[in-house]
Scaffold this motif. Structure first.
Motif, PDB file in Angstrom:
ATOM      1  N   LYS A   1       0.646  -1.544   0.424  1.00 59.38           N
ATOM      2  CA  LYS A   1       0.020  -0.010  -0.232  1.00 59.38           C
ATOM      3  C   LYS A   1       0.927   1.202  -0.092  1.00 59.38           C
ATOM      4  O   LYS A   1       1.559   1.190   0.500  1.00 59.38           O
ATOM      5  CB  LYS A   1      -0.843   0.060   1.230  1.00 59.38           C
ATOM      6  CG  LYS A   1      -2.185  -1.184   1.019  1.00 59.38           C
ATOM      7  CD  LYS A   1      -2.600  -1.112   2.973  1.00 59.38           C
ATOM      8  CE  LYS A   1      -3.877  -2.487   2.559  1.00 59.38           C
ATOM      9  NZ  LYS A   1      -4.479  -2.506   3.803  1.00 59.38           N
ATOM     10  N   ALA A   2       0.292   2.430  -0.073  1.00 57.99           N
ATOM     11  CA  ALA A   2       0.704   3.816  -1.074  1.00 57.99           C
ATOM     12  C   ALA A   2       0.431   4.209   0.515  1.00 57.99           C
ATOM     13  O   ALA A   2      -0.491   4.454   1.078  1.00 57.99           O
ATOM     14  CB  ALA A   2       1.092   4.016  -2.066  1.00 57.99           C
ATOM     15  N   TYR A   3       1.626   5.053   1.540  1.00 60.64           N
ATOM     16  CA  TYR A   3       1.296   5.566   2.125  1.00 60.64           C
ATOM     17  C   TYR A   3       1.546   7.038   2.182  1.00 60.64           C
ATOM     18  O   TYR A   3       2.927   7.480   1.866  1.00 60.64           O
ATOM     19  CB  TYR A   3       2.119   5.665   3.679  1.00 60.64           C
ATOM     20  CG  TYR A   3       1.901   4.074   4.053  1.00 60.64           C
ATOM     21  CD1 TYR A   3       1.472   4.024   5.570  1.00 60.64           C
ATOM     22  CD2 TYR A   3       1.769   2.821   3.775  1.00 60.64           C
ATOM     23  CE1 TYR A   3       1.140   2.424   5.932  1.00 60.64           C
ATOM     24  CE2 TYR A   3       1.182   1.640   3.710  1.00 60.64           C
ATOM     25  CZ  TYR A   3       0.876   1.334   5.377  1.00 60.64           C
ATOM     26  OH  TYR A   3       0.333   0.135   5.035  1.00 60.64           O
ATOM     27  N   PRO A   4       1.010   8.317   2.959  1.00 53.28           N
ATOM     28  CA  PRO A   4       1.671   9.622   2.678  1.00 53.28           C
ATOM     29  C   PRO A   4       2.827   9.815   3.744  1.00 53.28           C
ATOM     30  O   PRO A   4       2.872   9.188   5.133  1.00 53.28           O
ATOM     31  CB  PRO A   4      -0.501  10.559   3.751  1.00 53.28           C
ATOM     32  CG  PRO A   4      -1.035   9.216   3.763  1.00 53.28           C
ATOM     33  CD  PRO A   4      -0.817   8.035   3.559  1.00 53.28           C
ATOM     34  N   MET A   5       3.154  10.607   3.432  1.00 52.90           N
ATOM     35  CA  MET A   5       4.586  11.411   4.291  1.00 52.90           C
ATOM     36  C   MET A   5       4.572  12.603   5.025  1.00 52.90           C
ATOM     37  O   MET A   5       4.065  13.426   3.994  1.00 52.90           O
ATOM     38  CB  MET A   5       5.672  10.887   3.284  1.00 52.90           C
ATOM     39  CG  MET A   5       7.058  11.214   4.122  1.00 52.90           C
ATOM     40  SD  MET A   5       8.412  10.726   2.702  1.00 52.90           S
ATOM     41  CE  MET A   5       9.334  11.847   3.268  1.00 52.90           C
ATOM     42  N   ILE A   6       4.939  13.076   5.965  1.00 53.99           N
ATOM     43  CA  ILE A   6       5.101  14.071   6.504  1.00 53.99           C
ATOM     44  C   ILE A   6       6.473  14.552   6.628  1.00 53.99           C
ATOM     45  O   ILE A   6       7.406  13.533   7.348  1.00 53.99           O
ATOM     46  CB  ILE A   6       3.816  14.668   7.598  1.00 53.99           C
ATOM     47  CG1 ILE A   6       2.753  14.388   7.292  1.00 53.99           C
ATOM     48  CG2 ILE A   6       4.355  16.298   7.788  1.00 53.99           C
ATOM     49  CD1 ILE A   6       2.580  14.168   8.301  1.00 53.99           C
ATOM     50  N   THR A   7       6.979  15.484   6.137  1.00 53.60           N
ATOM     51  CA  THR A   7       8.546  15.598   6.918  1.00 53.60           C
ATOM     52  C   THR A   7       8.273  16.578   7.519  1.00 53.60           C
ATOM     53  O   THR A   7       8.024  17.875   7.518  1.00 53.60           O
ATOM     54  CB  THR A   7       9.060  16.055   5.339  1.00 53.60           C
ATOM     55  OG1 THR A   7      10.049  15.182   4.282  1.00 53.60           O
ATOM     56  CG2 THR A   7      11.254  16.393   6.212  1.00 53.60           C
ATOM     57  N   LEU A   8       9.070  16.631   8.613  1.00 49.96           N
ATOM     58  CA  LEU A   8       9.317  17.238   9.698  1.00 49.96           C
ATOM     59  C   LEU A   8      10.458  18.221  10.214  1.00 49.96           C
ATOM     60  O   LEU A   8      11.550  17.875  10.391  1.00 49.96           O
ATOM     61  CB  LEU A   8       8.867  17.088  11.415  1.00 49.96           C
ATOM     62  CG  LEU A   8       7.022  16.542  11.191  1.00 49.96           C
ATOM     63  CD1 LEU A   8       7.444  15.131  12.671  1.00 49.96           C
ATOM     64  CD2 LEU A   8       6.482  17.318  11.157  1.00 49.96           C
ATOM     65  N   LEU A   9      10.676  19.906  10.420  1.00 44.99           N
ATOM     66  CA  LEU A   9      11.499  21.427  10.709  1.00 44.99           C
ATOM     67  C   LEU A   9      11.550  21.137  11.766  1.00 44.99           C
ATOM     68  O   LEU A   9      10.754  22.133  11.777  1.00 44.99           O
ATOM     69  CB  LEU A   9      11.301  21.477   9.238  1.00 44.99           C
ATOM     70  CG  LEU A   9      11.811  21.054   7.831  1.00 44.99           C
ATOM     71  CD1 LEU A   9      11.160  20.759   7.479  1.00 44.99           C
ATOM     72  CD2 LEU A   9      11.612  22.712   7.266  1.00 44.99           C
ATOM     73  N   HIS A  10      12.394  20.734  12.354  1.00 42.66           N
ATOM     74  CA  HIS A  10      12.596  21.612  14.255  1.00 42.66           C
ATOM     75  C   HIS A  10      12.906  22.991  14.386  1.00 42.66           C
ATOM     76  O   HIS A  10      12.828  23.523  12.935  1.00 42.66           O
ATOM     77  CB  HIS A  10      13.629  20.651  14.970  1.00 42.66           C
ATOM     78  CG  HIS A  10      15.307  20.609  14.588  1.00 42.66           C
ATOM     79  ND1 HIS A  10      15.634  22.224  14.388  1.00 42.66           N
ATOM     80  CD2 HIS A  10      15.826  19.985  13.546  1.00 42.66           C
ATOM     81  CE1 HIS A  10      17.178  21.447  14.134  1.00 42.66           C
ATOM     82  NE2 HIS A  10      17.357  20.964  13.176  1.00 42.66           N
ATOM     83  N   GLY A  11      12.658  23.585  15.292  1.00 46.98           N
ATOM     84  CA  GLY A  11      12.609  24.924  15.262  1.00 46.98           C
ATOM     85  C   GLY A  11      14.157  24.978  15.900  1.00 46.98           C
ATOM     86  O   GLY A  11      15.201  23.915  15.823  1.00 46.98           O
ATOM     87  N   ALA A  12      14.768  26.672  16.545  1.00 49.66           N
ATOM     88  CA  ALA A  12      16.201  26.418  16.796  1.00 49.66           C
ATOM     89  C   ALA A  12      16.400  26.025  17.905  1.00 49.66           C
ATOM     90  O   ALA A  12      15.765  26.035  18.784  1.00 49.66           O
ATOM     91  CB  ALA A  12      16.535  28.491  16.175  1.00 49.66           C
TER      92      ALA A  12
END
Length: 525
Positions: free
Chosen positions: A332-343
């Motif tokens: 199955k194909a899955y959604p993906m989120i790339t996450l960017l942290h703060g300073a």
């Protein structure tokens, strides 16, 4: 170590560092986070009806001095912070801000020595309640004492101490505590026994450290595979563990100096370790052994994974975190989120902080989420330092190794990471279906230009009305402007939300937004 040798070690330590320039002791990141800390304190202070007559000029001058004289800027910020806390600015109070307490390493093996050091960040004030000392205790998380490190660090008469001067001691922590993660507390006291300030550093004691490292190194040297995710991860573990034996390799906010680090720790922002070095050494052993046997140890891995890859920007090994739902099905194909942290953060923030809501929702909704390192805590996700490329590389890497729906790849980030979400998400908008900048939206000419060009995107903008660092008025302005330019925008403002709390409060809304939006392709039109 006999007393004569111990004295020689102390003498060498002091001679090597006492004439180091003070400027080298306060980094630009210390000044940055001193400014952010006092900005947060200022909002609360003014809301309590505090008088800014004496404090406002200090903050103004600190800001002006930041680039040219970071030591002066730091001193001014710390004075302002002390005054806003209700303290009187005395030589003893100033002395507490003049000191940094540090360790020379993050990990030690059983029987290894650790250096504990007091460094003067700038010339000591004319404090007269000598002799001064730092009492050293190894404590539990609730501050209960496990052991004392005698005799502590004797500062004595401090009026002649100069910036860069260092005094310390060397001790074997394994004679005081067992293996594991430990916290050392340094308490500054004067001749009357009054506590002037407290400083904290954490360290690991690891059993059979040399033997275990050598065993993994022997395996990995003989492997023909050096570039797979598992092989790159093992090499990253080894590189990082070796470095942590010789430097204080701290997690988020742990490398800030002196009382500034104490302040961030009190806010719960300096508690995360870069990794559990003992556990990850075991993991490196398991991965290396599997590779030696011709198996892919990540093929069926689920849940939290701490991985690394070799950057296309400069060839360095760079870590990232990924969460794979336990129900992941390769068909199955899955959604993906790339996450960017703060300073100040790193790849661990989204996975380990914010009440654990991000991986929890990823499991419930069937998302793969990946958190990037961003090439450091204050990279700004810029092109020049490779931080932007890190975001793109990690996103592509996950898409290659997992079954990802190409029309459901999303980008989200907090604070500095929100700025990165705007910049990278709009420049590379063909790669993302929707964006979620959290507590980091500011109106700029660059952002307005980017919003006017290219494909219109679904964007959920998160803000907190009580955010002391990112004015909510700017968030509202950008939201209205983006709507006017044809972007589909949801503006989510939390009336009681501050700069940190909104990251957890908004998780469900962000997943709902992403659930409702996929990238529109020509076939969909």
């Amino acid at each position: 170590m006999c007393k004569q040798h111990l004295f020689i070690a102390f003498s060498i330590l002091i001679i090597l560092v006492r004439f180091s320039p003070a400027r080298a002791q306060v980094a630009s990141s210390d000044v940055l986070f001193a400014r952010l800390s006092t900005s947060t304190s200022r909002m609360a202070y003014e809301q309590r009806g505090g008088d800014m007559k004496e404090i406002a000029p200090l903050l103004d001058e600190a800001g002006k001095s930041a680039a040219g004289d970071p030591v002066k800027s730091y001193r001014l910020y710390m004075k302002a912070a002390a005054l806003m806390s209700g303290a009187k600015w005395t030589p003893d109070v100033e002395l507490a801000t003049a000191l940094d307490f540090s360790l020379n390493a993050k990990i030690v093996g059983v029987g290894d020595y650790l250096q504990a050091r007091a460094t003067f960040l700038f010339d000591a004030p004319a404090a007269t309640n000598a002799p001064y000392r730092l009492e050293l205790d190894i404590v539990k998380n609730d501050n209960a004492r496990e052991a004392s490190v005698a005799p502590g660090i004797v500062l004595g008469e401090v009026k002649t101490r100069v910036g860069g001067e260092m005094i310390g001691l060397i001790f074997d922590p394994s004679k005081l505590v067992g293996p594991g993660l430990h916290l050392i507390r340094a308490t500054l006291k004067n001749n009357q026994g009054a506590t002037l300030g407290q400083y904290y550093r954490s360290f690991f004691v690891i059993n059979d450290l040399n033997k275990r490292l050598a065993a993994v190194e022997k395996i990995i040297e003989l492997l023909p595979d050096n570039e797979s995710p598992a092989a790159a991860t093992v090499r990253y573990y080894l590189e990082t563990i070796r470095l942590a034996r010789h430097t204080y390799l701290g997690g988020s906010f742990q490398n800030l100096v002196g009382l500034l680090h104490t302040a961030y720790r009190a806010r719960g922002l300096a508690l995360m370790e870069l990794m559990d070095f003992d556990a990850e050494l075991d993991q490196a052993t398991r991965l290396a052994t599997a590779l030696k046997e011709g198996r892919n140890p990540l093929a069926d891995a689920r849940g939290h994974l701490r991985l690394a890859y070799r950057s296309s920007f400069d060839g360095k090994l760079v870590p990232y975190r990924i969460y794979i739902p336990t129900t992941y099905d390769k068909s199955k194909a899955y959604p993906m989120i790339t996450l960017l942290h703060g300073a100040g953060g790193d790849e661990n923030n989204f996975m380990d902080r914010y009440e654990g809501r991000w991986p929890k929702l990823a499991e419930e909704r069937g998302y793969i989420i990946v958190a990037v390192n961003g090439r450091g805590p204050v990279s700004g996700y810029a092109k020049a330092n490779g931080a932007e490329q890190d975001v793109l590389d990690v996103t592509s890497l996950v898409q290659r190794h997992y079954r990802i729906d190409p029309n459901r790849v999303y980008l989200a980030g907090h604070s500095m990471g929100a700025g990165g979400t705007w910049a990278i998400g709009l420049e590379y908008r063909d790669r993302f279906a929707a964006l979620a900048p959290i507590a980091g939206t500011r109106p700029t000419p660059q952002l307005e230009t980017a919003l006017k060009s290219g494909r219109r995107m679904p964007i959920i903008i998160v803000a907190g009305a009580k955010d002391a660092l990112v004015p909510v008025a700017g968030c509202r302005e950008v939201a209205e402007k983006a709507k006017a330019l044809g972007h589909e925008v949801k503006y989510l403002e939390f009336a009681e939300g501050d700069h940190i709390s909104v990251v957890a409060s908004s998780v469900k809304d962000i997943f709902d937004w992403f659930d409702a939006h996929r990238k529109v392709t020509p076939a969909d039109r």
